[in-house]
Enzyme design. Structure first.
Site, PDB file in Angstrom:
ATOM      1  N   LEU A 117       0.858  -1.180   0.000  1.00 55.57           N
ATOM      2  CA  LEU A 117       0.000   0.000   0.000  1.00 55.57           C
ATOM      3  C   LEU A 117       0.896   1.232   0.000  1.00 55.57           C
ATOM      4  O   LEU A 117       1.970   1.230   0.607  1.00 55.57           O
ATOM      5  CB  LEU A 117      -0.905   0.023   1.237  1.00 55.57           C
ATOM      6  CG  LEU A 117      -1.940  -1.110   1.366  1.00 55.57           C
ATOM      7  CD1 LEU A 117      -2.685  -0.992   2.697  1.00 55.57           C
ATOM      8  CD2 LEU A 117      -2.911  -1.099   0.203  1.00 55.57           C
ATOM      9  N   ASP A 118       0.445   2.299  -0.675  1.00 53.12           N
ATOM     10  CA  ASP A 118       1.212   3.546  -0.697  1.00 53.12           C
ATOM     11  C   ASP A 118       1.378   4.082   0.718  1.00 53.12           C
ATOM     12  O   ASP A 118       0.591   3.765   1.619  1.00 53.12           O
ATOM     13  CB  ASP A 118       0.500   4.602  -1.551  1.00 53.12           C
ATOM     14  CG  ASP A 118       0.355   4.169  -3.001  1.00 53.12           C
ATOM     15  OD1 ASP A 118       1.121   3.285  -3.427  1.00 53.12           O
ATOM     16  OD2 ASP A 118      -0.532   4.705  -3.686  1.00 53.12           O
ATOM     17  N   GLN A 119       2.354   4.956   0.896  1.00 58.40           N
ATOM     18  CA  GLN A 119       2.641   5.486   2.244  1.00 58.40           C
ATOM     19  C   GLN A 119       1.449   6.212   2.841  1.00 58.40           C
ATOM     20  O   GLN A 119       1.255   6.205   4.058  1.00 58.40           O
ATOM     21  CB  GLN A 119       3.878   6.398   2.199  1.00 58.40           C
ATOM     22  CG  GLN A 119       3.777   7.608   1.282  1.00 58.40           C
ATOM     23  CD  GLN A 119       3.124   8.809   1.936  1.00 58.40           C
ATOM     24  OE1 GLN A 119       2.981   8.836   3.158  1.00 58.40           O
ATOM     25  NE2 GLN A 119       2.726   9.792   1.146  1.00 58.40           N
TER      26      GLN A 119
ATOM     27  N   THR B 126      -1.758   5.491   2.131  1.00 60.48           N
ATOM     28  CA  THR B 126      -2.923   4.607   2.138  1.00 60.48           C
ATOM     29  C   THR B 126      -2.963   3.835   3.448  1.00 60.48           C
ATOM     30  O   THR B 126      -1.942   3.356   3.938  1.00 60.48           O
ATOM     31  CB  THR B 126      -2.877   3.630   0.955  1.00 60.48           C
ATOM     32  OG1 THR B 126      -2.852   4.371  -0.266  1.00 60.48           O
ATOM     33  CG2 THR B 126      -4.102   2.717   0.954  1.00 60.48           C
TER      34      THR B 126
ATOM     35  N   HIS C 130      -0.052   2.084  -8.110  1.00 60.98           N
ATOM     36  CA  HIS C 130      -0.951   3.224  -7.852  1.00 60.98           C
ATOM     37  C   HIS C 130      -2.282   3.061  -8.590  1.00 60.98           C
ATOM     38  O   HIS C 130      -2.859   4.035  -9.085  1.00 60.98           O
ATOM     39  CB  HIS C 130      -0.295   4.545  -8.277  1.00 60.98           C
ATOM     40  CG  HIS C 130       0.862   4.963  -7.437  1.00 60.98           C
ATOM     41  ND1 HIS C 130       0.915   4.807  -6.074  1.00 60.98           N
ATOM     42  CD2 HIS C 130       2.048   5.556  -7.791  1.00 60.98           C
ATOM     43  CE1 HIS C 130       2.059   5.270  -5.619  1.00 60.98           C
ATOM     44  NE2 HIS C 130       2.772   5.711  -6.635  1.00 60.98           N
TER      45      HIS C 130
END
Length: 245
Positions: A115-117, A119, A198
């Site tokens: 997961l993105d930072q 998210t 993403h």
């Protein structure tokens, strides 16, 4: 299995370190069927590992051939062993889980996808390579549900585009959501069965909007436990593993 080998298999260090912990009186065991913990000072003592609970320096553990965890990822963390900017999610786990021995090059539990930072939400972690592959392989079509907050109001055309398919800049084939349900003026639940870079943010942008907040609430048939606060983790229960499998 010898007690020093049990501790080694659970990530408590080399066999020599594990033997030292035992000989110094830091390890107590409670085999399956027992009701009390007993101090063991013999590193070579044979202990039945099935159903074993044990204490190391006061911390309570249970023997697991493979580790299966769920973590509620907080914002501002990276799903990397070597983060570039933000703290790693692995710092939220105790050392033994990060040090469990493995035949692969990297030891310890690994996250199922990333997961993105910024998210938040549900992450699964394991040291079971087959489980990791099954949960991340595009061929398995494991659904993942994301709660998306957008910058602008959602309209019917945007939902139609997300379901029918949008084209991302690195792939000429349309990328489709398995489901898209509007939950508010600027919020949707988006279900995906693949994990491109993403992907949610790029899909929403391609549909003419922008993601302001992103939270993963479900993987497969398992939802993020409601009592698990951001930054907390726990072992998966047998029923939850059954849901995922």
């Amino acid at each position: 299995m010898q007690l020093q080998d049990i501790l080694y298999s659970q990530g408590f260090g080399t066999r020599r370190v594990c033997a030292g912990l035992i000989q110094q009186g830091f390890v107590a065991v409670c085999p399956s069927g027992a009701t009390q913990f007993s101090l063991v000072l013999d590193a070579a003592a044979n202990i039945p590992e099935a159903g074993l609970r044990f204490q190391v320096q006061g911390g309570l553990w249970r023997y697991c051939t493979k580790a299966y965890l769920v973590l509620n990822k907080p914002a501002g963390t990276e799903c990397s062993q070597k983060p570039s900017t933000y703290p790693s999610i692995y710092t939220l786990l105790p050392a033994p889980l990060r040090q469990r021995p493995s035949k692969s090059a990297v030891a310890g539990v690994q996250a199922v996808g990333r997961l993105d930072q910024d998210t938040t939400g549900m992450l699964l972690l394991s040291d079971d390579g087959q489980f990791l592959h099954r949960m991340t392989s595009p061929k398995k079509h494991v659904p993942k549900v994301y709660q998306v907050t957008t910058k602008h109001a959602i309209d019917a055309d945007q939902i139609r585009l997300l379901i029918d398919g949008v084209v991302l800049d690195d792939d000429s084939a349309p990328v489709r959501a398995a489901a898209c349900v509007q939950t508010g003026e600027r919020s949707i639940d988006l279900t995906l069965t693949e994990g491109k870079y993403h992907q949610v943010k790029r899909m929403v942008a391609a549909a003419g909007n922008r993601v302001e907040a992103l939270h993963r609430s479900q993987i497969g048939h398992m939802r993020l436990p409601s009592d698990l606060k951001p930054g907390q983790w726990r072992w998966l229960e047998d029923e939850e593993l059954a849901l995922l499998r």
